[in-house]
Write a protein that holds these residues in place. Structure first.
Motif, mmCIF file in Angstrom:
data_model
loop_
_atom_site.group_PDB
_atom_site.id
_atom_site.type_symbol
_atom_site.label_atom_id
_atom_site.label_comp_id
_atom_site.label_asym_id
_atom_site.label_seq_id
_atom_site.Cartn_x
_atom_site.Cartn_y
_atom_site.Cartn_z
ATOM 1 N N MET A 47 66.442 35.104 57.257
ATOM 2 C CA MET A 47 65.109 34.935 56.719
ATOM 3 C C MET A 47 64.634 36.267 56.155
ATOM 4 O O MET A 47 64.927 37.324 56.711
ATOM 5 N N ILE A 48 63.929 36.197 55.041
ATOM 6 C CA ILE A 48 63.339 37.395 54.446
ATOM 7 C C ILE A 48 61.851 37.152 54.199
ATOM 8 O O ILE A 48 61.395 36.013 54.084
ATOM 9 N N TYR A 49 61.132 38.253 54.120
ATOM 10 C CA TYR A 49 59.718 38.237 53.768
ATOM 11 C C TYR A 49 59.560 39.012 52.471
ATOM 12 O O TYR A 49 60.254 40.010 52.251
ATOM 13 N N VAL A 50 58.637 38.565 51.639
ATOM 14 C CA VAL A 50 58.363 39.232 50.371
ATOM 15 C C VAL A 50 56.856 39.509 50.307
ATOM 16 O O VAL A 50 56.053 38.622 50.579
ATOM 17 N N ILE A 51 56.529 40.752 49.972
ATOM 18 C CA ILE A 51 55.132 41.119 49.773
ATOM 19 C C ILE A 51 55.019 41.665 48.349
ATOM 20 O O ILE A 51 55.598 42.697 48.021
ATOM 21 N N ALA A 52 54.310 40.938 47.509
ATOM 22 C CA ALA A 52 54.079 41.361 46.126
ATOM 23 C C ALA A 52 52.626 41.810 46.015
ATOM 24 O O ALA A 52 51.709 41.032 46.281
ATOM 25 N N THR A 53 52.428 43.069 45.659
ATOM 26 C CA THR A 53 51.090 43.637 45.551
ATOM 27 C C THR A 53 50.776 43.897 44.081
ATOM 28 O O THR A 53 51.596 44.493 43.374
ATOM 29 N N PHE A 54 49.616 43.443 43.643
ATOM 30 C CA PHE A 54 49.214 43.593 42.249
ATOM 31 C C PHE A 54 47.870 44.310 42.172
ATOM 32 O O PHE A 54 46.945 43.969 42.891
ATOM 33 N N ARG A 55 47.772 45.291 41.288
ATOM 34 C CA ARG A 55 46.496 45.916 40.965
ATOM 35 C C ARG A 55 46.047 45.257 39.669
ATOM 36 O O ARG A 55 46.722 45.322 38.641
ATOM 37 N N ILE A 56 44.902 44.584 39.729
ATOM 38 C CA ILE A 56 44.400 43.771 38.629
ATOM 39 C C ILE A 56 43.365 44.549 37.817
ATOM 40 O O ILE A 56 42.564 45.305 38.367
ATOM 41 N N ARG A 57 43.367 44.338 36.524
ATOM 42 C CA ARG A 57 42.328 44.935 35.671
ATOM 43 C C ARG A 57 40.959 44.411 36.115
ATOM 44 O O ARG A 57 40.834 43.244 36.485
ATOM 45 N N PRO A 58 39.935 45.238 36.040
ATOM 46 C CA PRO A 58 38.588 44.767 36.380
ATOM 47 C C PRO A 58 38.227 43.531 35.563
ATOM 48 O O PRO A 58 38.550 43.437 34.379
ATOM 49 N N ALA A 59 37.615 42.572 36.204
ATOM 50 C CA ALA A 59 37.163 41.313 35.594
ATOM 51 C C ALA A 59 38.305 40.353 35.247
ATOM 52 O O ALA A 59 38.074 39.347 34.585
ATOM 53 N N ALA A 60 39.540 40.633 35.689
ATOM 54 C CA ALA A 60 40.661 39.751 35.380
ATOM 55 C C ALA A 60 41.101 38.914 36.577
ATOM 56 O O ALA A 60 42.056 38.159 36.476
ATOM 57 N N LEU A 61 40.402 39.040 37.681
ATOM 58 C CA LEU A 61 40.831 38.376 38.913
ATOM 59 C C LEU A 61 40.909 36.864 38.765
ATOM 60 O O LEU A 61 41.901 36.245 39.167
ATOM 61 N N GLU A 62 39.917 36.252 38.176
ATOM 62 C CA GLU A 62 39.903 34.795 38.049
ATOM 63 C C GLU A 62 41.100 34.283 37.254
ATOM 64 O O GLU A 62 41.769 33.324 37.653
ATOM 65 N N SER A 63 41.425 34.937 36.154
ATOM 66 C CA SER A 63 42.580 34.529 35.341
ATOM 67 C C SER A 63 43.883 34.751 36.101
ATOM 68 O O SER A 63 44.803 33.930 36.031
ATOM 69 N N PHE A 64 43.961 35.856 36.840
ATOM 70 C CA PHE A 64 45.160 36.125 37.622
ATOM 71 C C PHE A 64 45.351 35.059 38.702
ATOM 72 O O PHE A 64 46.457 34.524 38.872
ATOM 73 N N VAL A 65 44.308 34.741 39.414
ATOM 74 C CA VAL A 65 44.384 33.746 40.496
ATOM 75 C C VAL A 65 44.810 32.388 39.948
ATOM 76 O O VAL A 65 45.641 31.693 40.539
ATOM 77 N N GLU A 66 44.285 32.009 38.802
ATOM 78 C CA GLU A 66 44.657 30.735 38.182
ATOM 79 C C GLU A 66 46.155 30.696 37.886
ATOM 80 O O GLU A 66 46.838 29.715 38.199
ATOM 81 N N ALA A 67 46.685 31.764 37.304
ATOM 82 C CA ALA A 67 48.120 31.826 37.008
ATOM 83 C C ALA A 67 48.945 31.860 38.287
ATOM 84 O O ALA A 67 50.001 31.211 38.380
ATOM 85 N N ALA A 68 48.481 32.594 39.280
ATOM 86 C CA ALA A 68 49.222 32.718 40.541
ATOM 87 C C ALA A 68 49.317 31.375 41.257
ATOM 88 O O ALA A 68 50.389 30.992 41.736
ATOM 89 N N TYR A 69 48.216 30.639 41.312
ATOM 90 C CA TYR A 69 48.264 29.362 42.027
ATOM 91 C C TYR A 69 49.107 28.319 41.308
ATOM 92 O O TYR A 69 49.673 27.434 41.954
ATOM 93 N N ALA A 70 49.229 28.411 40.011
ATOM 94 C CA ALA A 70 50.152 27.519 39.293
ATOM 95 C C ALA A 70 51.587 27.781 39.756
ATOM 96 O O ALA A 70 52.360 26.843 39.999
ATOM 97 N N LEU A 71 51.951 29.057 39.908
ATOM 98 C CA LEU A 71 53.287 29.402 40.390
ATOM 99 C C LEU A 71 53.446 29.042 41.861
ATOM 100 O O LEU A 71 54.468 28.490 42.266
ATOM 101 N N ILE A 72 52.458 29.346 42.665
ATOM 102 C CA ILE A 72 52.543 29.081 44.106
ATOM 103 C C ILE A 72 52.747 27.603 44.378
ATOM 104 O O ILE A 72 53.555 27.215 45.227
ATOM 105 N N ASP A 73 52.044 26.748 43.645
ATOM 106 C CA ASP A 73 52.193 25.308 43.829
ATOM 107 C C ASP A 73 53.641 24.867 43.631
ATOM 108 O O ASP A 73 54.173 24.072 44.405
#
Length: 98
Positions: A1-27
């Motif tokens: 078993m492995i664990y993965v931690i991906a850390t992202f520094r997001i541009r200011p005011a880009a969080l909502e767009s990032f979260v939308e893209a991330a949850y599409a992949l996570i699903d």
């Protein structure tokens, strides 16, 4: 078993767009063979930092995930939203950084 931690520094005011893209992949990722856990978390101390925590059956399962068109689409979608990123892969005996 492995664990993965991906850390992202997001541009200011880009969080909502990032979260939308991330949850599409996570699903999609949560349904892939070998995925045991995959979720997104925001930093409580830094509003421009988010982390994906993942648990995979083994490195080959994670590598298959990385090779999917869904990961390529996610990468393209966040290209202008992310200032920096770091991926750590935690094995039972070592830690790799991408």
């Amino acid at each position: 078993m492995i664990y993965v931690i991906a850390t992202f520094r997001i541009r200011p005011a880009a969080l909502e767009s990032f979260v939308e893209a991330a949850y599409a992949l996570i699903d999609v990722a949560r349904r892939q063979p070998g995925c045991l856990y995959y979720d997104l978390h925001a930093s409580v101390t830094d509003p421009d930092r988010v982390m994906c925590f993942e648990q995979w059956q083994d490195r080959p399962a994670f590598d298959r995930h990385l090779a999917t068109p869904d990961v390529a689409s996610f990468s393209a979608a966040i290209e202008g939203l992310v200032l920096s990123s770091k991926i750590e892969i935690i094995h039972p005996d070592s830690i790799d950084t991408l």
